[in-house]
Design a protein around this motif. Sequence first.
Motif, mmCIF file in Angstrom:
data_model
loop_
_atom_site.group_PDB
_atom_site.id
_atom_site.type_symbol
_atom_site.label_atom_id
_atom_site.label_comp_id
_atom_site.label_asym_id
_atom_site.label_seq_id
_atom_site.Cartn_x
_atom_site.Cartn_y
_atom_site.Cartn_z
ATOM 1 N N ALA A 109 37.489 51.160 45.071
ATOM 2 C CA ALA A 109 37.862 49.879 45.680
ATOM 3 C C ALA A 109 39.076 50.038 46.587
ATOM 4 O O ALA A 109 39.169 49.399 47.641
ATOM 5 C CB ALA A 109 38.127 48.845 44.592
ATOM 6 N N GLY A 110 40.006 50.889 46.188
ATOM 7 C CA GLY A 110 41.172 51.133 47.029
ATOM 8 C C GLY A 110 40.803 51.753 48.360
ATOM 9 O O GLY A 110 41.354 51.366 49.411
ATOM 10 N N GLU A 121 40.687 42.701 42.474
ATOM 11 C CA GLU A 121 40.602 43.044 41.057
ATOM 12 C C GLU A 121 40.686 41.780 40.208
ATOM 13 O O GLU A 121 41.502 40.888 40.469
ATOM 14 C CB GLU A 121 41.716 44.010 40.674
ATOM 15 C CG GLU A 121 41.576 44.545 39.251
ATOM 16 C CD GLU A 121 42.504 45.690 38.938
ATOM 17 O OE1 GLU A 121 42.312 46.329 37.896
ATOM 18 O OE2 GLU A 121 43.411 45.963 39.759
ATOM 19 N N LEU A 122 39.830 41.695 39.185
ATOM 20 C CA LEU A 122 39.793 40.548 38.291
ATOM 21 C C LEU A 122 40.323 40.948 36.916
ATOM 22 O O LEU A 122 39.929 41.991 36.377
ATOM 23 C CB LEU A 122 38.357 40.031 38.143
ATOM 24 C CG LEU A 122 37.623 39.607 39.416
ATOM 25 C CD1 LEU A 122 36.206 39.173 39.083
ATOM 26 C CD2 LEU A 122 38.374 38.498 40.137
ATOM 27 N N GLN A 126 39.939 35.935 34.542
ATOM 28 C CA GLN A 126 39.262 35.630 35.811
ATOM 29 C C GLN A 126 37.793 36.036 35.759
ATOM 30 O O GLN A 126 36.917 35.322 36.264
ATOM 31 C CB GLN A 126 39.968 36.360 36.958
ATOM 32 C CG GLN A 126 41.359 35.837 37.260
ATOM 33 C CD GLN A 126 42.119 36.744 38.218
ATOM 34 O OE1 GLN A 126 42.016 37.977 38.144
ATOM 35 N NE2 GLN A 126 42.898 36.143 39.105
ATOM 36 N N LEU A 127 37.516 37.178 35.135
ATOM 37 C CA LEU A 127 36.131 37.638 35.030
ATOM 38 C C LEU A 127 35.318 36.696 34.152
ATOM 39 O O LEU A 127 34.178 36.348 34.498
ATOM 40 C CB LEU A 127 36.098 39.058 34.465
ATOM 41 C CG LEU A 127 34.712 39.691 34.323
ATOM 42 C CD1 LEU A 127 34.002 39.767 35.668
ATOM 43 C CD2 LEU A 127 34.816 41.080 33.687
ATOM 44 N N PHE A 142 35.860 44.188 39.907
ATOM 45 C CA PHE A 142 36.331 43.856 41.253
ATOM 46 C C PHE A 142 35.356 42.873 41.891
ATOM 47 O O PHE A 142 34.137 43.042 41.806
ATOM 48 C CB PHE A 142 36.448 45.122 42.114
ATOM 49 C CG PHE A 142 37.657 45.949 41.804
ATOM 50 C CD1 PHE A 142 38.827 45.817 42.537
ATOM 51 C CD2 PHE A 142 37.632 46.849 40.742
ATOM 52 C CE1 PHE A 142 39.940 46.566 42.241
ATOM 53 C CE2 PHE A 142 38.745 47.610 40.436
ATOM 54 C CZ PHE A 142 39.909 47.477 41.183
ATOM 55 N N HIS A 143 35.937 41.861 42.517
ATOM 56 C CA HIS A 143 35.158 40.839 43.204
ATOM 57 C C HIS A 143 35.090 41.177 44.689
ATOM 58 O O HIS A 143 36.113 41.468 45.310
ATOM 59 C CB HIS A 143 35.821 39.476 43.002
ATOM 60 C CG HIS A 143 35.166 38.374 43.752
ATOM 61 N ND1 HIS A 143 35.873 37.447 44.486
ATOM 62 C CD2 HIS A 143 33.866 38.038 43.898
ATOM 63 C CE1 HIS A 143 35.044 36.588 45.033
ATOM 64 N NE2 HIS A 143 33.811 36.930 44.691
#
Length: 389
Positions: A109-110, A121-122, A126-127, A142-143
Amino acid sequence: MFRTRVLVLGAGIIGAACARELAGAGLAVTVLDRDRPGSATTAHGEGNVLVSDKGPGPELELAKLSRKLWPHTLAELGETRASTVEWDPKGGIVVATTEQGARELAAFAGRQRAAGVVAEELDAGQLAAAEPQLTPGVTAAFHYPQDAQVQPVAAATGLLSAALEAGATLRTGCRVLGGHTEGGRLTGVRTTEGVLGADAVVNAAGPWAGELSALLGAPVEVRPRRGEVLVTTPMPPTVFHKVYDAGYVGAVGSASAQLRTSAVVESTKAGTILLGSSRRQAGFDAGLRVDVLSAIAANALRLFPGLGAATVMRAYGGFRPYVPDHLPIIGADPRQPRLWHVTGHEGAGIGLAVGTARLLRELLLGEPTTIDPGPFRVGRAGVMVEGDT
């Protein structure tokens, strides 16, 4: 002899998008398909428009271009036609379920963020809010808000209809028998309906592009890769994003001919839930395998245990155009003047279609290109079948 400016071979979503782009530029375009439009690979996909599964590089640049173009393309189709496409910018969530997987997903993701992808990032709260029925055994998530979905056949039909409105013509039930040459140059194709002449011939035959290119005297290394999907009956709201395990990225990029599966779960606007995914090289064997479907179901249950109560109403599979280096082939063939290839998108063809069509138009008309076409060229290593000139 019938003659057109551009002859597009294949009426799946790639061919339809190319026909729309070229007809919209004022070119006389004829689309040819041996069956019905959108009835092969396009009809057997999930309709993904993704950036989340692509690392930095040329395919991601093509995906970003397509993602930018899709909303504009739908707006140009008109409200009524666009509504049938079922555009859903619902976003994707990629999860890991091991500590090592979490580290690898965070690093991936980075790299994507550095290349212009939005990856958020969740935390656990949040997830849970985003996907209440997802397993709590997630180590990272990750969203990707840029991920979207369309109904693939409706999208292909909409693009093709727009091409026809712009002056393109369509011939179905017509099979290519070989190339037609004059003075050693390709000037069209021989078909079951006679010779069709063209200034440019575009090979948009998806998994059959390898066979078709051989008939036209310029073989390219495109092979079928099989994939299967399970579909549940309509359910109450259960899955709100495209959710998949980070192992999906590795399965997509694998060069193995053996079966690779990973968990991919998403809903449709009709309320059904699609369960994937699988990849294997089995030629054009269209048989469904129970072990593959069982593996898909088991993977999905690990992410969404509540799906154990779901009813699967059907399973389907299809062929995807596989190229060994996992990059689409877009451009002119250096061995055969007037032949162009647009194929090799594997399972990403729906999402990449409009960007591919834009790049083809720019190349064919000699316009400045929006992205670098070099990585997709026909003449790169491993694409042109050895021994052919």
